[in-house]
Every structure is written in structure tokens, then in C-alpha cells.
Design a protein around this motif. Structure first.
Motif, PDB file in Angstrom:
ATOM      1  N   ARG A 144       0.862  -1.186   0.000  1.00  0.00           N
ATOM      2  CA  ARG A 144       0.000   0.000   0.000  1.00  0.00           C
ATOM      3  C   ARG A 144       0.894   1.230   0.000  1.00  0.00           C
ATOM      4  NH1 ARG A 144      -3.335  -2.873   4.143  1.00  0.00           N
ATOM      5  NH2 ARG A 144      -5.239  -3.576   3.102  1.00  0.00           N
ATOM      6  N   CYS A 168      -7.770  -1.130  -1.828  1.00  0.00           N
ATOM      7  CA  CYS A 168      -8.696  -0.017  -1.622  1.00  0.00           C
ATOM      8  C   CYS A 168      -9.508  -0.154  -0.341  1.00  0.00           C
ATOM      9  CB  CYS A 168      -9.630   0.143  -2.814  1.00  0.00           C
ATOM     10  SG  CYS A 168     -10.840  -1.174  -2.999  1.00  0.00           S
ATOM     11  N   ALA A 169      -9.482  -1.344   0.270  1.00  0.00           N
ATOM     12  CA  ALA A 169     -10.201  -1.533   1.536  1.00  0.00           C
ATOM     13  C   ALA A 169      -9.441  -2.540   2.390  1.00  0.00           C
ATOM     14  CB  ALA A 169     -11.627  -2.000   1.262  1.00  0.00           C
ATOM     15  N   GLU A 189      -2.906   4.065  -5.275  1.00  0.00           N
ATOM     16  CA  GLU A 189      -2.991   3.518  -3.928  1.00  0.00           C
ATOM     17  C   GLU A 189      -2.069   2.339  -3.651  1.00  0.00           C
ATOM     18  OE1 GLU A 189      -7.334   4.828  -2.423  1.00  0.00           O
ATOM     19  OE2 GLU A 189      -7.264   2.859  -3.364  1.00  0.00           O
ATOM     20  N   GLU A 213     -12.580   3.858   2.824  1.00  0.00           N
ATOM     21  CA  GLU A 213     -12.136   3.970   4.213  1.00  0.00           C
ATOM     22  C   GLU A 213     -13.172   4.648   5.104  1.00  0.00           C
ATOM     23  OE1 GLU A 213      -8.132   5.308   6.713  1.00  0.00           O
ATOM     24  OE2 GLU A 213      -8.209   5.548   4.535  1.00  0.00           O
ATOM     25  N   ARG A 255      -9.649   3.958  -1.766  1.00  0.00           N
ATOM     26  CA  ARG A 255      -9.633   4.102  -0.310  1.00  0.00           C
ATOM     27  C   ARG A 255     -10.039   5.509   0.114  1.00  0.00           C
ATOM     28  NH1 ARG A 255      -7.514   1.332   4.008  1.00  0.00           N
ATOM     29  NH2 ARG A 255      -6.904  -0.302   2.566  1.00  0.00           N
TER      30      ARG A 255
END
Length: 496
Positions: free
Chosen positions: A80, A434-435, A133, A308, A357
């Protein structure tokens, strides 16, 4: 990205936040819950058949997809980072670091030795990418080279040389890429959208960085990024193909288990960017020589949900995307059949959203014919008609039948995605970035819970009475003919 636009809409060469290779996976929808963990001693339960998840003590997450169709193994390591982790002072250093990872490490001292090792592994295709990301590196090797492939990426990501001579040489390469992007209309527009949607931190969607930062960067700067972000508890490993999951897990534990855990780099960096960046709707026109003189493209951008902070809204927006992009939807038919807009047919209109995110954007894009005729007014008409066209679509979905049809279509379209280990793992990686992995494994359950009332709330929260950023792409020669018309209607020339 989950982009359903086709044909001439591709004239924009639809913009991404990527440098080098790589892409964003597509969504997975599955009504059947099969626990792969039941047949693997150390794996955690997942809802995806033949996908196993493990977590090492140092925090490294491992995903293994078992598929014995061909004797090959796909291996990808991901961290990340990228644009979302940047500050004004280090924008571009993740990109520069990515380049240097291929210039030698503790075992393979030079770029030439790394290339020789790749050839010995039988690698036909390998690469890395720096995106909005994440940063990732990947290749496919014969299945009997599994251990060597895992070791190759372990040395590359954990022990790069960051040689000063190579560092200065790669600076020039990265600078040339930045300069090339500055001359690329698509990239210029992408960066402009970032500036408008995220005025306090436009660099978070632009991992390429700035020339000033790259020129003034030092080896010490890169080692700081390495120490903070290139750590196992901020990384994930993806292995798929002709493998036995427990064998992969044991090898990864042996090879990556000594990778030292670090401080969570995201605890100190919890930033939620405003959902209302514009005080009023802003209109811009951009002459673009890739656009045909017979048409123009209108792009309407709103800030969208972030995984997020607005997790439920991301599921709802995905449903809205697939509901509206049905060629027979009220949204499409209403706008295409409005002769004043001049949209040729269903293939030239699309609603788009990609889950991120922290940098979610919703946009509607339309191709319009006869750009020399009242185009500024038609662009404004499109903006005014979008909310009511979306609302009309929801009115026709009140009986839930349309939503159920979309859910079924999602399920059917994603069956093919699982046919290859690389396809399955790229999807798992996308959601992890992204999560988190839980988002992925519970995705179908959460999407199945979306109701029309949720979609209406989404419209109120992100689109209705919100100020979008509107950009018209037009052929330069046509623009000269109607330049005054754009100015009189409040359009500013982008890039001027």
C-alpha cells in the motif's frame, strides 16, 4: 476500473492513476459461500472457492489461488503506497523507488544479474507499477520454479541496493516520464481533475510526482520510504496456479518470515478529504487533437464515496453504476433520446465509478455530435438532466426486480474472471488495496443488501444539489470556430 463506456468514449484513452504497467481488478459477485479454509490447515476462511488466505506473524498477508489447469504460477507482491501516501515534499518518490527495485539487490547485484535471473526462471512477462494507492511487482513462472520465484521478489522488495549511480540515472528516466506526461493532454486533464477535487492534496492521485521533488531527492529520502512503507504489515503476496496452498504457505513463511514488521504507516495519516470541493459548478473546455471534429466529449465529475470512510456507499455506488449502464435503463434512454443533447446512441453515454480508499470520484461521460452547434448550452443541459434521469431510473426499480436482475448479471459476468489464477488474484489485490480482504470476501453479501432507498440516499449525498466539475473535450479547429460561445457561457479554457 469498472468502466462500461465503449466506442468513441475511448478517444480520451480513459485516464488512470498508473505509471508503467498494471491495472485495477473488476468486482466479484458470488451468492455461494464456500469456505476454502475448511480444506487448508492454516488458512483463514474465505467466501471464494479455491482461494486461500494466510497471515504471517509479521503481518504479511498471503493469498493463494489453486488452479492446476496449466503448469504455471503467478506471483505478485504488493505494498500500500503510491499517490495516496505522498506528501507535497515527496511526490514522485514511490515511482522512483519502483524503478530502482529492478536495478539490483543483495543477491542479484545489478540490473543485468536480475535480468539473467528472470531468464533462468523462464519469465516471459514481468513488470511493476506505481498507482494511486499501491505499488506492485509481478511475473509468471513455471510451477517447478515456485520457490525461486518467491525468493526473487523477496530479495527485490526487501533488499534493494539503491546504488547512488543508478539512483542518479533513474532520476533522469523518471523526469523524462514526468515531462512526457506534462505534454500529454489526457494526463494534464487527469491532474487538473485531481487539483479541483482534492485542492488540499492534488498529488495523492498523481503518483508520477513533480520534477522539483525528483530532482532534489536523495538516497536517504528513498530509504525513509522503504523503512516506513515497504514492511510486511503493509504488504500482501499473491500466488496462484499449479500450486498446493500449504506448500506455498510453508515456503512463504520460510522465505518472508524474517521480514521485520514496522509501525503502521497509516495510523498517523488518517485524512478524509472534503466531499464538496467546489463552491459552485465549474465549466472548462479543453482543445484536444485526439477528438474527432465531428464530436465532442463532456465529462461531469463529482466527489464520490471512499472505502475507508463511506464503505456502505461504495457498495451502493457499484449498484448504481451497473443499474444505470444497462442500455435500456431510464437514465440512458432519457438522455440518448433527448435530441437536443445529440448523443448518438447508448454506447456513447456512461456512468462511472471506481472504488478507492480515499479518492473516490463519480463521473458521467457523454459523446455529443455536431460540436460546432450550441455545445456549451448542451453541456449545461446534460448537467441539469443527469439527476432527474438517475431518479427516474430508481423510480422504475422500486419493485426490486431490476435490482435483482443487475445482481444476477453481476454474478454471471464475474464467473469468467475466476477462470485464471491471475484474474482471481488481481481482484483480491484490488480490494485489499482499496479496503481490506474482509471487504472482498463480504462484497457480494453487502451488494445484495442494497435497496432502492439506499440508491436515493446516494443521489442526495453525492449528486443532487452538489457542484460538479464539467470538462468539454473538443477538436482544436472546431474550438476556434465557437471559442466566443464558450466564453460567453462561462467556460474557462483548461491549460491556458
Amino acid at each position: 476500473m469498472k468502466n462500461l463506456l465503449k466506442k468513441s468514449i475511448s478517444i480520451l484513452i480513459f485516464l488512470t492513476g498508473f505509471f508503467c504497467a498494471g491495472g485495477i481488478g473488476t468486482i466479484i459477485f458470488d451468492d455461494t459461500r464456500i469456505f476454502a479454509g475448511n480444506s487448508s490447515l492454516f488458512a483463514e476462511e474465505t467466501s471464494i472457492e479455491n482461494l486461500y488466505k494466510y497471515k504471517l506473524k509479521n503481518g504479511l498477508e498471503l493469498f493463494v489461488a489453486e488452479n492446476h489447469t496449466v503448469p504455471l504460477v503467478y506471483i505478485e507482491i504488493c505494498v500500500r503506497g503510491g499517490g495516496i501516501a505522498q506528501t507535497k515534499e515527496n511526490a514522485g518518490l514511490f515511482h522512483l523507488y519502483e524503478h530502482l527495485m529492478f536495478k539490483g539487490n543483495k543477491k542479484f547485484k545489478t540490473a543485468e544479474e536480475m535480468q539473467f535471473a528472470l531468464n533462468e526462471l523462464g519469465v516471459a512477462d514481468w513488470n511493476g507499477s506505481t498507482s494511486t494507492e499501491f505499488v506492485n511487482y509481478y511475473f509468471t513462472v513455471p510451477s517447478d520454479k515456485l520457490q525461486e520465484g518467491l525468493e526473487f521478489w523477496s530479495y527485490a522488495i526487501r533488499m534493494p541496493n539503491i546504488d547512488k549511480r543508478e539512483f542518479e540515472a533513474e532520476k533522469k528516466v523518471v523526469l523524462s516520464e514526468i515531462e512526457g506526461d506534462a505534454a500529454n493532454p489526457s494526463k494534464r486533464m487527469y491532474n487538473f481533475i485531481s487539483q479541483k477535487m482534492f485542492p488540499l492534496a492534488p498529488w495523492i492521485r498523481s503518483p508520477g510526482g513533480t520534477s522539483e521533488v525528483v530532482i532534489n531527492s536523495t538516497v536517504k529520502d528513498l530509504k525513509k520510504i522503504q523503512k516506513e512503507y515497504y514492511i510486511p504489515n503493509n504488504a500482501s503476496l499473491y500466488v496462484g496456479g499449479d500450486v498446493e496452498p500449504e506448500e506455498v504457505y510453508n515456503l512463504v513463511k520460510k522465505i518472508y518470515g524474517s521480514w521485520r514488521k514496522g509501525k503502521d504507516p497509516w495510523k498517523k495519516n488518517v485524512i478524509e478529504y472534503t466531499k464538496t470541493p467546489l463552491a459552485q459548478t465549474e465549466y472548462y473546455v479543453m482543445p484536444f487533437d485526439k477528438v474527432s471534429p465531428q464530436m465532442a466529449q463532456v465529462i461531469v465529475n463529482w466527489r464520490g464515496p471512499d472505502a475507508e470512510f463511506d464503505r456502505k456507499d461504495t457498495y451502493v455506488t457499484d449498484m448504481m453504476l451497473h443499474l444505470t449502464n444497462n442500455p435500456q435503463s431510464y437514465f440512458v434512454q432519457t438522455l440518448v433520446n433527448n435530441s437536443q443533447l445529440g448523443i448518438p446512441d447508448e454506447d456513447y453515454l456512461g456512468f462511472d465509478y471506481a472504488t478507492y480508499r480515499r479518492v473516490g470520484i463519480i463521473d458521467v461521460s457523454a459523446i455529443m455530435l455536431a460540436p460546432e452547434q450550441y455545445l456549451p448550452l448542451r453541456a449545461k443541459m446534460l448537467v441539469e438532466n443527469i439527476p432527474q434521469a438517475l431518479e427516474g431510473t430508481l423510480e422504475l426499480s422500486d419493485d426490486e426486480a431490476e435490482l435483482n436482475l443487475v445482481k444476477k448479471r453481476l454474478y454471471n459476468s464475474e464467473i469468467f474472471e475466476r477462470e485464471t489464477a491471475a484474474g482471481l488474484l488481481s481482484t483480491a489485490r484490488f480490494w485489499w488495496v482499496c479496503a481490506d480482504s474482509d471487504y472482498y470476501f463480504s462484497y457480494s453479501d453487502n451488494v445484495s443488501k442494497v435497496e432502492v432507498s439506499d440508491l436515493r440516499e446516494l443521489l442526495k449525498k453525492y449528486i443532487e444539489n452538489k457542484n460538479p466539475l464539467v470538462i468539454v473535450l473538443i477538436n482544436p479547429d472546431v474550438y476556434e470556430q465557437c471559442k466566443d460561445d464558450f466564453a460567453e457561457n462561462g467556460f474557462l479554457e483548461l491549460g491556458k
